[in-house]
Design an enzyme around this catalytic site. Structure first.
Site, PDB file in Angstrom:
ATOM      1  N   GLY A   1       0.833  -1.205   0.000  1.00 20.97           N
ATOM      2  CA  GLY A   1       0.000   0.000   0.000  1.00 20.97           C
ATOM      3  C   GLY A   1       0.863   1.249   0.000  1.00 20.97           C
ATOM      4  O   GLY A   1       2.091   1.175  -0.167  1.00 20.97           O
TER       5      GLY A   1
ATOM      6  N   ASP B   1      -0.032  -8.756   1.534  1.00 23.42           N
ATOM      7  CA  ASP B   1      -0.945  -7.747   0.987  1.00 23.42           C
ATOM      8  C   ASP B   1      -1.919  -8.428   0.028  1.00 23.42           C
ATOM      9  O   ASP B   1      -1.512  -9.200  -0.828  1.00 23.42           O
ATOM     10  CB  ASP B   1      -0.158  -6.653   0.249  1.00 23.42           C
ATOM     11  CG  ASP B   1      -0.974  -5.385   0.084  1.00 23.42           C
ATOM     12  OD1 ASP B   1      -0.562  -4.345   0.623  1.00 23.42           O
ATOM     13  OD2 ASP B   1      -2.054  -5.444  -0.572  1.00 23.42           O
ATOM     14  N   ASN B   2      -3.195  -8.107   0.171  1.00 23.10           N
ATOM     15  CA  ASN B   2      -4.197  -8.747  -0.705  1.00 23.10           C
ATOM     16  C   ASN B   2      -4.467  -7.931  -1.974  1.00 23.10           C
ATOM     17  O   ASN B   2      -5.392  -8.237  -2.720  1.00 23.10           O
ATOM     18  CB  ASN B   2      -5.508  -8.985   0.066  1.00 23.10           C
ATOM     19  CG  ASN B   2      -6.184  -7.692   0.478  1.00 23.10           C
ATOM     20  OD1 ASN B   2      -5.698  -6.592   0.178  1.00 23.10           O
ATOM     21  ND2 ASN B   2      -7.309  -7.783   1.162  1.00 23.10           N
TER      22      ASN B   2
ATOM     23  N   GLY C   1      -3.547  -1.920  -2.573  1.00 24.01           N
ATOM     24  CA  GLY C   1      -2.095  -1.886  -2.812  1.00 24.01           C
ATOM     25  C   GLY C   1      -1.754  -2.426  -4.189  1.00 24.01           C
ATOM     26  O   GLY C   1      -2.605  -2.976  -4.880  1.00 24.01           O
TER      27      GLY C   1
ATOM     28  N   LEU D   1      -0.144  -2.566   8.997  1.00 23.00           N
ATOM     29  CA  LEU D   1      -0.709  -1.421   8.272  1.00 23.00           C
ATOM     30  C   LEU D   1      -1.953  -1.815   7.476  1.00 23.00           C
ATOM     31  O   LEU D   1      -2.724  -0.941   7.070  1.00 23.00           O
ATOM     32  CB  LEU D   1       0.328  -0.855   7.289  1.00 23.00           C
ATOM     33  CG  LEU D   1       1.670  -0.389   7.859  1.00 23.00           C
ATOM     34  CD1 LEU D   1       2.630  -0.047   6.730  1.00 23.00           C
ATOM     35  CD2 LEU D   1       1.483   0.835   8.753  1.00 23.00           C
TER      36      LEU D   1
ATOM     37  N   ALA E   1      -1.026   0.583  12.987  1.00 21.86           N
ATOM     38  CA  ALA E   1      -1.420   1.830  12.320  1.00 21.86           C
ATOM     39  C   ALA E   1      -2.822   2.233  12.736  1.00 21.86           C
ATOM     40  O   ALA E   1      -3.812   1.683  12.260  1.00 21.86           O
ATOM     41  CB  ALA E   1      -1.368   1.644  10.805  1.00 21.86           C
TER      42      ALA E   1
ATOM     43  N   TYR F   1     -15.045   3.578  10.841  1.00 17.34           N
ATOM     44  CA  TYR F   1     -13.587   3.428  10.685  1.00 17.34           C
ATOM     45  C   TYR F   1     -12.884   3.858  11.968  1.00 17.34           C
ATOM     46  O   TYR F   1     -12.034   3.147  12.508  1.00 17.34           O
ATOM     47  CB  TYR F   1     -13.145   4.279   9.490  1.00 17.34           C
ATOM     48  CG  TYR F   1     -11.648   4.393   9.270  1.00 17.34           C
ATOM     49  CD1 TYR F   1     -10.889   3.303   8.863  1.00 17.34           C
ATOM     50  CD2 TYR F   1     -11.001   5.621   9.435  1.00 17.34           C
ATOM     51  CE1 TYR F   1      -9.525   3.423   8.636  1.00 17.34           C
ATOM     52  CE2 TYR F   1      -9.637   5.757   9.210  1.00 17.34           C
ATOM     53  CZ  TYR F   1      -8.903   4.650   8.814  1.00 17.34           C
ATOM     54  OH  TYR F   1      -7.549   4.778   8.597  1.00 17.34           O
TER      55      TYR F   1
ATOM     56  N   LYS G   1     -10.892   1.381  14.568  1.00 20.18           N
ATOM     57  CA  LYS G   1      -9.473   1.551  14.915  1.00 20.18           C
ATOM     58  C   LYS G   1      -9.314   1.790  16.420  1.00 20.18           C
ATOM     59  O   LYS G   1      -8.353   1.336  17.031  1.00 20.18           O
ATOM     60  CB  LYS G   1      -8.873   2.726  14.129  1.00 20.18           C
ATOM     61  CG  LYS G   1      -8.678   2.441  12.633  1.00 20.18           C
ATOM     62  CD  LYS G   1      -7.369   1.713  12.371  1.00 20.18           C
ATOM     63  CE  LYS G   1      -7.074   1.569  10.886  1.00 20.18           C
ATOM     64  NZ  LYS G   1      -5.832   0.870  10.619  1.00 20.18           N
TER      65      LYS G   1
HETATM   66  N1  LIG Z   1      -2.679   7.484   4.577  1.00 21.94           N
HETATM   67  C1  LIG Z   1      -3.162   8.118   5.630  1.00 21.94           C
HETATM   68  O1  LIG Z   1      -3.322   9.333   5.632  1.00 21.94           O
HETATM   69  C2  LIG Z   1      -3.533   7.363   6.890  1.00 21.94           C
HETATM   70  C3  LIG Z   1      -4.050   8.115   7.947  1.00 21.94           C
HETATM   71  C4  LIG Z   1      -4.390   7.467   9.107  1.00 21.94           C
HETATM   72  C5  LIG Z   1      -4.213   6.094   9.224  1.00 21.94           C
HETATM   73  N2  LIG Z   1      -3.712   5.381   8.185  1.00 21.94           N
HETATM   74  C6  LIG Z   1      -3.569   3.916   8.364  1.00 21.94           C
HETATM   75  O2  LIG Z   1      -2.300   3.514   7.851  1.00 21.94           O
HETATM   76  C7  LIG Z   1      -2.420   2.233   7.253  1.00 21.94           C
HETATM   77  C8  LIG Z   1      -1.882   2.280   5.833  1.00 21.94           C
HETATM   78  O3  LIG Z   1      -2.661   3.203   5.082  1.00 21.94           O
HETATM   79  P1  LIG Z   1      -2.333   3.591   3.571  1.00 21.94           P
HETATM   80  O4  LIG Z   1      -2.641   5.022   3.384  1.00 21.94           O
HETATM   81  O5  LIG Z   1      -1.000   3.079   3.209  1.00 21.94           O
HETATM   82  O6  LIG Z   1      -3.484   2.795   2.825  1.00 21.94           O
HETATM   83  P2  LIG Z   1      -3.400   1.743   1.627  1.00 21.94           P
HETATM   84  O7  LIG Z   1      -4.814   1.413   1.268  1.00 21.94           O
HETATM   85  O8  LIG Z   1      -2.522   2.252   0.567  1.00 21.94           O
HETATM   86  O9  LIG Z   1      -2.698   0.511   2.340  1.00 21.94           O
HETATM   87  C9  LIG Z   1      -3.394  -0.553   2.954  1.00 21.94           C
HETATM   88  C10 LIG Z   1      -2.837  -1.836   2.358  1.00 21.94           C
HETATM   89  O10 LIG Z   1      -3.399  -2.953   3.040  1.00 21.94           O
HETATM   90  C11 LIG Z   1      -3.772  -3.933   2.079  1.00 21.94           C
HETATM   91  N3  LIG Z   1      -4.829  -4.714   2.743  1.00 21.94           N
HETATM   92  C12 LIG Z   1      -6.036  -4.273   3.191  1.00 21.94           C
HETATM   93  N4  LIG Z   1      -6.705  -5.273   3.809  1.00 21.94           N
HETATM   94  C13 LIG Z   1      -5.904  -6.367   3.744  1.00 21.94           C
HETATM   95  C14 LIG Z   1      -6.045  -7.722   4.197  1.00 21.94           C
HETATM   96  N5  LIG Z   1      -7.139  -8.137   4.817  1.00 21.94           N
HETATM   97  N6  LIG Z   1      -5.040  -8.586   3.945  1.00 21.94           N
HETATM   98  C15 LIG Z   1      -3.915  -8.171   3.303  1.00 21.94           C
HETATM   99  N7  LIG Z   1      -3.729  -6.923   2.861  1.00 21.94           N
HETATM  100  C16 LIG Z   1      -4.712  -6.022   3.081  1.00 21.94           C
HETATM  101  C17 LIG Z   1      -4.201  -3.157   0.856  1.00 21.94           C
HETATM  102  O11 LIG Z   1      -4.134  -3.864  -0.343  1.00 21.94           O
HETATM  103  C18 LIG Z   1      -3.179  -2.008   0.875  1.00 21.94           C
HETATM  104  O12 LIG Z   1      -2.015  -2.355   0.183  1.00 21.94           O
HETATM  105  C19 LIG Z   1      -3.888   1.828   7.376  1.00 21.94           C
HETATM  106  O13 LIG Z   1      -4.043   0.987   8.491  1.00 21.94           O
HETATM  107  C20 LIG Z   1      -4.610   3.144   7.607  1.00 21.94           C
HETATM  108  O14 LIG Z   1      -5.787   2.958   8.362  1.00 21.94           O
HETATM  109  C21 LIG Z   1      -3.372   5.987   7.014  1.00 21.94           C
END
Ligand SMILES: NC(=O)c1ccc[n+]([C@@H]2O[C@H](COP(=O)([O-])OP(=O)(O)OC[C@H]3O[C@@H](n4cnc5c(N)ncnc54)[C@H](O)[C@@H]3O)[C@@H](O)[C@H]2O)c1
Length: 324
Positions: free
Chosen positions: A15, A37-38, A42, A83, A124, A158, A162
């Site tokens: 991701g 990663d599923n 991502g 994450l 995360a 959400y 969390k």
């Molecule tokens: N980007 C932000 O601003 C932000 C803000 C607050 C919190 N977060 C947290 O940070 C983490 C990463 O966020 P991001 O922005 O990189 O999002 P993203 O969607 O790019 O990354 C999440 C990844 O998890 C993978 N995924 C989801 N469910 C899955 C599962 N069941 N099995 C395997 N893989 C799975 C997705 O394919 C993806 O690659 C998340 O937990 C999100 O809640 C992000």
């Protein structure tokens, strides 16, 4: 003698944040990284061919919730950086059931195995856990109260999910001596973030580059603190290597806030776009009972105290890096 590499398991490693973190760890040379990663949000494209071919990376493109070897993977790594989650306001509102199941059950499994095999976990979380409490000049401290809207406003699922995961961690710490760090991210942005699920900056920059109208939700006076993904990754790394940080919760975000109106104006200016800005009511975007928070500004004194580091890249610089 060659030093043994530290084995890190990164869920959601393909991701946005996960891929930056993986690249960062591979560059350090003393880590080997396994990704689960599923590919739901991502993509392998988030890593370079060189990274994918590295002898220090293993990529498992499977869902955590349906992975018989998950326990074995946790057992074989020293630190788990969890994450993986369903992310993005649109995804949460329109696919609430799957998002809730995903964000709670994947964490539940990982925590169970981390506790059983005495592995450290970095989790995360999100600034959303504060809900809509932020107002006036106040900033959000890790110990601040939270306040959510009613349960017919599905966007809060959400945040509550969390927050529930955070409680789970606390309970494991108390009962089973689990070692964990909770990371509350505040609007992490940068190059490569996808726009599909309601992320504002990639949306604005994609549209500005095509001279299309930038749609500002609500009156646009709501502010956010945009944080560079590379700086967030550095904070994760420093915390991971700070003994005292284990079993603590940290805000990870920039101290500088900007309104969504001003963000739109800056994106247009920086991309020399001919785009116009149009305000649209939330109900026309989400078509449901929706509410937003007016402001979300972190107090990062705890982060500074523990790792002596502050994410401070300017929003102009972040926009430039994102649009290029
Ligand atoms: N980007 C932000 O601003 C932000 C803000 C607050 C919190 N977060 C947290 O940070 C983490 C990463 O966020 P991001 O922005 O990189 O999002 P993203 O969607 O790019 O990354 C999440 C990844 O998890 C993978 N995924 C989801 N469910 C899955 C599962 N069941 N099995 C395997 N893989 C799975 C997705 O394919 C993806 O690659 C998340 O937990 C999100 O809640 C992000």
């Amino acid at each position: 003698m060659k030093r043994k590499k530290i084995k890190i398991l990164v869920t959601g490693g393909l991701g946005f944040i996960g891929s930056y973190l993986t690249k960062f760890l591979l560059k350090k040379k003393n880590y080997s990284v396994t990704i689960i990663d599923n590919l739901s949000t991502g993509s392998l494209k988030n890593l370079s061919k060189k990274d994918i071919k590295s002898k220090d990376i293993t990529i498992i493109t499977k869902d955590i919730n349906n992975l018989p070897i998950l326990e074995k993977l946790v057992k074989n790594h020293e630190i788990i950086i969890h994450l993986a989650a369903s992310v993005g306001v649109k995804k949460i509102v329109y696919d609430s059931l799957n998002s809730i199941i995903n964000n709670i059950s994947s964490t539940e499994k990982i925590l169970k195995y981390c506790s059983k095999h005495k592995k450290k976990i970095m989790f995360a979380s999100t600034s959303e856990v504060y809900g809509k409490i932020n107002s006036g000049k106040k900033t959000l401290k890790e110990t601040s109260d939270v306040m959510y809207g009613s349960s017919d406003k599905l966007r809060w699922s959400y945040a509550v999910g969390k927050f529930f995961d955070e409680f789970y961690i606390k309970a494991y710490q108390e009962k089973k001596k689990l070692k964990a760090i909770t990371l509350r991210f505040f609007n992490i942005v940068g190059k490569g973030q996808i726009a599909n699920y309601g992320m504002v900056l990639p949306n604005f920059s994609n549209n500005a580059k095509k001279n299309k109208t930038l749609l500002v939700h609500g009156n646009g006076n709501q502010t956010r603190n945009f944080t560079c993904v590379k700086e967030a990754v550095k904070a994760i790394y420093l915390l991971m290597n700070t003994k005292k940080a284990w079993n603590e919760t940290f805000n990870i975000g920039s101290e500088v806030q900007i309104s969504i109106n001003n963000l739109a104006k800056k994106v247009i200016k920086i991309t020399s776009s001919k785009s116009k800005i149009k305000k649209i009511p939330y109900k026309d975007v989400y078509n449901k009972n929706f509410e937003d928070m007016y402001k979300r500004t972190p107090d990062i004194s705890k982060l500074k105290k523990f790792i002596n580091y502050t994410p401070n890249k300017t929003i102009d610089k972040i926009i430039r890096e994102t649009v290029n």
